[in-house]
Enzyme design. Sequence first.
Site, short mmCIF file in Angstrom:
data_model
loop_
_atom_site.label_atom_id
_atom_site.label_comp_id
_atom_site.label_asym_id
_atom_site.label_seq_id
_atom_site.Cartn_x
_atom_site.Cartn_y
_atom_site.Cartn_z
N ARG A 57 0.86 -1.20 0.00
CA ARG A 57 0.00 0.00 0.00
C ARG A 57 0.89 1.24 0.00
NH1 ARG A 57 -1.36 1.75 4.60
NH2 ARG A 57 -2.02 -0.24 5.47
N TYR B 4 -16.92 16.52 -14.56
CA TYR B 4 -17.43 15.15 -14.56
C TYR B 4 -18.48 15.01 -13.44
CZ TYR B 4 -17.54 10.17 -13.52
OH TYR B 4 -17.96 8.89 -13.25
N ASP C 224 -7.80 18.98 -13.62
CA ASP C 224 -8.07 17.62 -14.08
C ASP C 224 -7.79 17.60 -15.58
OD1 ASP C 224 -9.24 15.29 -15.09
OD2 ASP C 224 -10.79 15.25 -13.54
N LYS D 144 -8.77 6.49 -18.71
CA LYS D 144 -9.08 7.04 -20.03
C LYS D 144 -7.86 6.95 -20.95
CE LYS D 144 -12.91 7.66 -17.92
NZ LYS D 144 -12.87 8.37 -16.71
O1 P1T Z 1 -13.88 6.83 -13.36
P1 P1T Z 1 -12.65 7.27 -12.63
O2 P1T Z 1 -11.40 6.61 -13.06
O3 P1T Z 1 -12.83 7.23 -11.13
O4 P1T Z 1 -12.39 8.81 -13.02
C1 P1T Z 1 -13.28 9.82 -12.70
C2 P1T Z 1 -13.15 10.96 -13.65
C3 P1T Z 1 -12.39 12.07 -13.28
N1 P1T Z 1 -12.23 13.13 -14.10
C4 P1T Z 1 -12.79 13.15 -15.33
C5 P1T Z 1 -12.60 14.34 -16.20
C6 P1T Z 1 -13.55 12.06 -15.77
O5 P1T Z 1 -14.07 12.12 -17.01
C7 P1T Z 1 -13.73 10.95 -14.92
C8 P1T Z 1 -14.54 9.76 -15.33
N2 P1T Z 1 -15.36 9.99 -16.43
C9 P1T Z 1 -16.18 9.06 -17.01
C10 P1T Z 1 -16.37 7.82 -16.57
C11 P1T Z 1 -16.88 9.55 -18.22
O6 P1T Z 1 -17.42 8.74 -19.00
O7 P1T Z 1 -16.88 10.77 -18.42
#
Ligand code: P1T
Length: 380
Positions: free
Chosen positions: A46, A98, A170, A195
């Site tokens: 961790r 988001y 972000d 992503k």
């Molecule tokens: O899904 P996760 O890995 O926890 O990430 C969250 C997140 C954070 N910031 C942005 C700009 C994001 O687009 C996302 C997650 N977004 C999607 C799942 C989506 O389809 O837009």
Amino acid sequence: MEFETRAIHEGQQPDPQTGAVIVPIYLTSTYQQDAIGKHKGYEYSRTGNPTRTALEEALASIENGQFGLAFASGLAATTTVLSMLKSGDHIVAGDDLYGGTYRLLERVVKNWGVNTTYVDIDHIADFETAIQPNTKLIWIETPTNPLLKIIDIAVVANIAHKNNIILVVDNTFASPYFQKPLDLGADIVVHSTTKYLGGHSDIIGGAVITSNEQLYTELKFYQNAIGAVPSPFDSWLVLRGIKTLAVRMREHEKNALFLAKFLEKHPKVERIYYPGLLSHEQHQLAKEQMSGFGGMISLELKGGFAEVEKFASRLKLFLLAESLGGVESLLCYPAKMTHGSLPEAERLKRGINDNLVRLSVGIEHLLDLQADLENALSSS
Ligand code: P1T
């Protein structure tokens, strides 16, 4: 060294013992210690794992940062950054975010006694007027999810620093290949590595990058104390994804620009959002701040939700799914999917209308993607 070279080599030297060219997946939860209080740099996975270390070094390098931290999801990365705040602190955030970040701010972080003011990002000066004596953090996405608005990072960084506030960007939508927020004055960069960085829709992950050692030390403490870390295997998959980020991003952008130009002229399309189009309100800013426009397109269809439903059901290559940034093309309906957690009034106020769809343009052949869109639009 240039971006492409760093993405392949930084943090990824051949294994000194075996010569293995690829960083091994260290599937171990713990590490033998030489004596009490004497170890080889790793105590417990961790706290640290060599596969994750390689990923963290690569992440820092491609964002032009000093320090990287990897997390189990984008929201785990976000939560860990927000954990630096204390009851009574205040956040200023852009209003196009988001949906899961909004939900976290409103339904979790608010319960810690930390409130957020959302700024209409079309009025950048409002970031300054929204600041209160207890504001500790400004949080923005650019390009934004889902409306692909562009925020001038350098201007917001200036506002933040004049007021002794941390700016978090972000950078998920642009990816570090097209945008380097730390170079523009941001203090912390956050990613959903799910992503573009992962790039193959096969993991959930997150990242935090900074060049500020004090912030890094604090965030590293929270990473270990909260424990939302990625597995060695997930770390390895993101590390592998990063190696091809540059070539994938160039293809994503080429396809997206081609399709955006096609969709812009299509009679069924009411409105299109793509920063690479001359008609995009902040095209000039995007050109200055980013080295490419990315692979995301949002559009409003004429005829409202009924047309959206037909369009979604007729597409064959664009898969109806949440997420983005993978090699395959996806279609998302923000009102019910990624931004379903926003109250309807808030959603509509932000311009996430019932006829809005979002495309994550993959790296399939652009003519196949165009034919898929054309077919779904002409029969709807
Ligand atoms: O899904 P996760 O890995 O926890 O990430 C969250 C997140 C954070 N910031 C942005 C700009 C994001 O687009 C996302 C997650 N977004 C999607 C799942 C989506 O389809 O837009």
